[in-house]
Design a protein around this motif. Structure first.
Motif, PDB file in Angstrom:
ATOM      1  N   THR A 204       0.808  -1.312   0.049  1.00 31.02           N
ATOM      2  CA  THR A 204       0.131  -0.068   0.043  1.00 31.02           C
ATOM      3  C   THR A 204       0.904   1.130  -0.171  1.00 31.02           C
ATOM      4  O   THR A 204       2.106   1.297   0.461  1.00 31.02           O
ATOM      5  N   ASN A 205       0.215   2.317  -0.286  1.00 28.11           N
ATOM      6  CA  ASN A 205       1.047   3.615  -0.688  1.00 28.11           C
ATOM      7  C   ASN A 205       1.179   4.339   0.578  1.00 28.11           C
ATOM      8  O   ASN A 205       0.834   5.516   0.846  1.00 28.11           O
ATOM      9  N   TYR A 206       1.868   3.771   1.887  1.00 32.96           N
ATOM     10  CA  TYR A 206       2.076   4.515   2.975  1.00 32.96           C
ATOM     11  C   TYR A 206       3.597   4.142   3.442  1.00 32.96           C
ATOM     12  O   TYR A 206       4.267   3.041   2.848  1.00 32.96           O
ATOM     13  N   HIS A 207       3.994   5.111   4.346  1.00 31.81           N
ATOM     14  CA  HIS A 207       5.514   5.125   4.549  1.00 31.81           C
ATOM     15  C   HIS A 207       5.845   3.617   5.121  1.00 31.81           C
ATOM     16  O   HIS A 207       6.895   3.089   4.805  1.00 31.81           O
ATOM     17  N   ARG A 208       5.072   3.396   6.141  1.00 37.03           N
ATOM     18  CA  ARG A 208       5.427   2.053   6.903  1.00 37.03           C
ATOM     19  C   ARG A 208       5.368   0.777   6.032  1.00 37.03           C
ATOM     20  O   ARG A 208       6.016  -0.153   6.293  1.00 37.03           O
ATOM     21  N   THR A 209       4.465   0.809   5.204  1.00 38.46           N
ATOM     22  CA  THR A 209       4.460  -0.768   4.269  1.00 38.46           C
ATOM     23  C   THR A 209       5.393  -0.527   3.411  1.00 38.46           C
ATOM     24  O   THR A 209       6.138  -1.468   2.956  1.00 38.46           O
ATOM     25  N   LYS A 210       5.726   0.673   2.467  1.00 39.99           N
ATOM     26  CA  LYS A 210       6.678   0.823   1.509  1.00 39.99           C
ATOM     27  C   LYS A 210       7.982   0.630   2.217  1.00 39.99           C
ATOM     28  O   LYS A 210       8.907  -0.159   1.511  1.00 39.99           O
ATOM     29  N   GLU A 211       8.556   1.023   3.316  1.00 44.55           N
ATOM     30  CA  GLU A 211       9.556   0.825   3.861  1.00 44.55           C
ATOM     31  C   GLU A 211       9.764  -0.727   4.381  1.00 44.55           C
ATOM     32  O   GLU A 211      10.865  -1.221   4.606  1.00 44.55           O
ATOM     33  N   THR A 212       8.594  -1.404   4.781  1.00 44.85           N
ATOM     34  CA  THR A 212       8.746  -2.895   5.060  1.00 44.85           C
ATOM     35  C   THR A 212       9.116  -3.669   3.571  1.00 44.85           C
ATOM     36  O   THR A 212       9.698  -4.608   3.863  1.00 44.85           O
ATOM     37  N   ALA A 213       8.335  -3.312   2.747  1.00 41.98           N
ATOM     38  CA  ALA A 213       8.671  -4.080   1.565  1.00 41.98           C
ATOM     39  C   ALA A 213      10.019  -3.663   0.849  1.00 41.98           C
ATOM     40  O   ALA A 213      10.368  -4.448   0.078  1.00 41.98           O
ATOM     41  N   ALA A 214      10.466  -2.504   1.233  1.00 42.40           N
ATOM     42  CA  ALA A 214      11.877  -2.236   0.371  1.00 42.40           C
ATOM     43  C   ALA A 214      12.863  -2.900   0.227  1.00 42.40           C
ATOM     44  O   ALA A 214      13.610  -3.440  -0.789  1.00 42.40           O
ATOM     45  N   PRO A 215      13.340  -3.479   1.251  1.00 39.29           N
ATOM     46  CA  PRO A 215      14.665  -4.658   1.273  1.00 39.29           C
ATOM     47  C   PRO A 215      14.316  -5.815   0.527  1.00 39.29           C
ATOM     48  O   PRO A 215      15.142  -6.082  -0.025  1.00 39.29           O
ATOM     49  N   THR A 216      13.236  -6.311   0.743  1.00 39.02           N
ATOM     50  CA  THR A 216      12.806  -7.823  -0.037  1.00 39.02           C
ATOM     51  C   THR A 216      12.860  -7.132  -1.551  1.00 39.02           C
ATOM     52  O   THR A 216      13.333  -8.065  -2.417  1.00 39.02           O
ATOM     53  N   ALA A 217      12.037  -6.082  -1.864  1.00 39.67           N
ATOM     54  CA  ALA A 217      12.145  -5.903  -3.341  1.00 39.67           C
ATOM     55  C   ALA A 217      13.493  -5.571  -4.184  1.00 39.67           C
ATOM     56  O   ALA A 217      13.911  -6.074  -4.996  1.00 39.67           O
ATOM     57  N   LYS A 218      14.232  -4.936  -3.113  1.00 37.29           N
ATOM     58  CA  LYS A 218      15.526  -4.559  -3.593  1.00 37.29           C
ATOM     59  C   LYS A 218      16.402  -5.951  -3.753  1.00 37.29           C
ATOM     60  O   LYS A 218      17.266  -6.099  -4.754  1.00 37.29           O
ATOM     61  N   ALA A 219      16.276  -6.729  -3.003  1.00 39.34           N
ATOM     62  CA  ALA A 219      16.963  -8.147  -2.951  1.00 39.34           C
ATOM     63  C   ALA A 219      16.633  -8.833  -4.128  1.00 39.34           C
ATOM     64  O   ALA A 219      17.406  -9.566  -4.623  1.00 39.34           O
ATOM     65  N   ASN A 220      15.371  -8.727  -4.656  1.00 37.84           N
ATOM     66  CA  ASN A 220      14.842  -9.578  -5.739  1.00 37.84           C
ATOM     67  C   ASN A 220      14.944  -8.740  -7.216  1.00 37.84           C
ATOM     68  O   ASN A 220      14.716  -9.174  -7.909  1.00 37.84           O
ATOM     69  N   GLY A 221      15.366  -7.458  -6.859  1.00 40.68           N
ATOM     70  CA  GLY A 221      15.775  -6.629  -8.199  1.00 40.68           C
ATOM     71  C   GLY A 221      14.292  -6.147  -8.787  1.00 40.68           C
ATOM     72  O   GLY A 221      14.091  -6.305 -10.149  1.00 40.68           O
ATOM     73  N   VAL A 222      13.418  -5.937  -7.961  1.00 38.46           N
ATOM     74  CA  VAL A 222      11.933  -5.529  -8.642  1.00 38.46           C
ATOM     75  C   VAL A 222      11.494  -4.362  -7.805  1.00 38.46           C
ATOM     76  O   VAL A 222      11.905  -3.950  -6.937  1.00 38.46           O
ATOM     77  N   GLU A 223      10.784  -3.621  -8.563  1.00 36.28           N
ATOM     78  CA  GLU A 223       9.782  -2.393  -8.104  1.00 36.28           C
ATOM     79  C   GLU A 223       8.670  -2.731  -7.038  1.00 36.28           C
ATOM     80  O   GLU A 223       8.213  -3.801  -7.597  1.00 36.28           O
ATOM     81  N   VAL A 224       8.731  -1.944  -6.071  1.00 38.25           N
ATOM     82  CA  VAL A 224       7.521  -2.017  -5.453  1.00 38.25           C
ATOM     83  C   VAL A 224       6.209  -1.458  -6.170  1.00 38.25           C
ATOM     84  O   VAL A 224       6.313  -0.442  -6.620  1.00 38.25           O
ATOM     85  N   THR A 225       5.087  -2.380  -6.158  1.00 34.19           N
ATOM     86  CA  THR A 225       4.070  -2.023  -6.888  1.00 34.19           C
ATOM     87  C   THR A 225       3.078  -1.636  -5.767  1.00 34.19           C
ATOM     88  O   THR A 225       2.711  -2.302  -5.048  1.00 34.19           O
ATOM     89  N   PHE A 226       2.412  -0.342  -6.006  1.00 36.70           N
ATOM     90  CA  PHE A 226       1.273   0.113  -5.209  1.00 36.70           C
ATOM     91  C   PHE A 226      -0.211  -0.412  -5.361  1.00 36.70           C
ATOM     92  O   PHE A 226      -0.555  -0.753  -6.624  1.00 36.70           O
ATOM     93  N   TYR A 227      -0.810  -0.817  -4.211  1.00 35.30           N
ATOM     94  CA  TYR A 227      -2.212  -1.169  -4.335  1.00 35.30           C
ATOM     95  C   TYR A 227      -2.980  -0.526  -3.477  1.00 35.30           C
ATOM     96  O   TYR A 227      -2.571  -0.157  -2.242  1.00 35.30           O
ATOM     97  N   ASP A 228      -4.282  -0.409  -3.823  1.00 36.91           N
ATOM     98  CA  ASP A 228      -5.273   0.346  -2.679  1.00 36.91           C
ATOM     99  C   ASP A 228      -6.173  -0.835  -2.314  1.00 36.91           C
ATOM    100  O   ASP A 228      -6.987  -1.289  -3.108  1.00 36.91           O
ATOM    101  N   PRO A 229      -6.019  -1.341  -1.323  1.00 36.40           N
ATOM    102  CA  PRO A 229      -7.026  -2.541  -0.963  1.00 36.40           C
ATOM    103  C   PRO A 229      -8.557  -2.102  -0.822  1.00 36.40           C
ATOM    104  O   PRO A 229      -9.382  -2.887  -0.866  1.00 36.40           O
ATOM    105  N   ARG A 230      -8.731  -0.825  -0.583  1.00 38.00           N
ATOM    106  CA  ARG A 230     -10.111  -0.545  -0.869  1.00 38.00           C
ATOM    107  C   ARG A 230     -10.988  -0.082  -2.276  1.00 38.00           C
ATOM    108  O   ARG A 230     -12.002  -0.106  -2.417  1.00 38.00           O
ATOM    109  N   ASN A 231      -9.871  -0.300  -3.197  1.00 36.07           N
ATOM    110  CA  ASN A 231     -10.369   0.002  -4.702  1.00 36.07           C
ATOM    111  C   ASN A 231      -9.632  -0.935  -5.592  1.00 36.07           C
ATOM    112  O   ASN A 231      -8.686  -0.608  -6.172  1.00 36.07           O
ATOM    113  N   MET A 232      -9.905  -2.358  -5.225  1.00 35.89           N
ATOM    114  CA  MET A 232      -9.180  -3.294  -6.105  1.00 35.89           C
ATOM    115  C   MET A 232     -10.104  -4.303  -6.900  1.00 35.89           C
ATOM    116  O   MET A 232     -11.220  -4.399  -6.221  1.00 35.89           O
TER     117      MET A 232
END
Length: 297
Positions: A204-232
């Motif tokens: 989700t597009n919040y600091h706390r979730t983006k910062e949680t996702a960032a290390p794993t995304a970097k380790a796998n060489g992929v970008e973080v994709t944002f989603y909105d759980p209220r509108n999907m």
């Protein structure tokens, strides 16, 4: 010991949203394109193609086996064709023969591949006003068994976690960053999941979730994709991630809710506020859906 046990569990485990993601936007456009021709839906076609559309294809001659130039389709001809499909009742609700694949994304242009009941399309798209739409299509048909790709029978694995510990010093701040402990946990998730090769990482597009996702995304060489759980659209999400291994970072309420949605079953309750260690693993194959809940401290 915990690390060894977790590794053993992983070994036995089959290993519109995202408005800020070009890839998600393109996939939505491609699915609108397929739906338009399947369902006779001119509204979805308008969302998918540009007025300067240039589409043509090659049809395989049954007798000679040669592919012969078939037809040129403009925007107006495409709209007329789709409307005629609806008027004549020649529509279908097709999920078995449906594959969308984004091949490459530039600054303003992109390429993609679609497999549908009529055959295979290679597609060029462009981006105007932050909208990806189809400019050109070249296709061949009819549909052949060899068009089937591995995603139709492959296993999909989703790993779902809640964000790590957030800074709660300012109760009025609705978008806090992670604490030092939270940043350590985010890195620990990457270390714990180091043997899993993720194809996609969603947050989700919040600091706390983006910062949680960032290390794993970097380790796998992929970008973080944002989603909105209220509108999907969960159905579209599962179609676009089929056959992939995906990390999804969410919140105390959205993570179990998302897990339940993937399973089609209300299996998990909301996560307690002081619990940042839940890991839900959902495995979906052709014939089954299974899940595992682990705690990783």
């Amino acid at each position: 010991m915990k690390s060894i046990l977790f590794s053993l569990i992983l070994c036995f485990t089959f290993v519109s949203f995202g408005q800020d993601s070009d890839k998600s936007q393109i996939e939505t456009t491609l699915n609108n394109y397929i739906d338009a021709f399947y369902k006779g839906d001119t509204t979805k076609l308008k969302l998918a193609i540009k007025p300067r559309l240039n589409k043509f294809g090659y049809w395989k001659n049954k007798e000679s086996g040669a592919y012969e130039y078939y037809a040129h389709m403009t925007y107006d001809k495409a709209m007329d064709f789709v409307q005629r499909m609806k008027d004549e009742g020649r529509t279908r609700d097709e999920d078995k023969i449906r594959t969308v694949e984004v091949l490459d994304i530039g600054n303003h242009i992109a390429t993609a591949k679609v497999i549908a009941a009529w055959g295979i399309d290679y597609i060029l798209l462009s981006k105007d006003d932050n909208k990806w739409m189809i400019e050109q299509v070249i296709w061949e048909g009819p549909y052949l068994n060899e068009y089937k790709d591995d995603t139709k029978t492959a296993t999909t694995t989703y790993y779902l976690i809640r964000h790590a510990e957030k800074d709660q010093s300012d109760k009025s701040n609705i978008d806090p960053h992670l604490t030092e402990k939270g940043l350590e946990r985010a890195q620990n998730w990457s270390n714990t999941l180091k043997d899993v090769k993720f194809d996609m990482v969603y947050s989700t597009n919040y600091h706390r979730t983006k910062e949680t996702a960032a290390p794993t995304a970097k380790a796998n060489g992929v970008e973080v994709t944002f989603y909105d759980p209220r509108n999907m659209n969960l159905k579209e999400f599962m179609a676009s991630t089929k056959g992939k291994t995906v990390l999804i970072v969410g919140h105390s309420n959205t993570t179990p809710m998302f897990t339940n949605g993937l399973l089609g079953d209300k299996k998990y309750d909301m996560i307690a506020e002081d619990n940042n260690s839940n890991l839900y693993i959902v495995t979906i194959s052709k014939d089954s859906k299974t899940s595992t809940l682990l705690k990783v401290d």
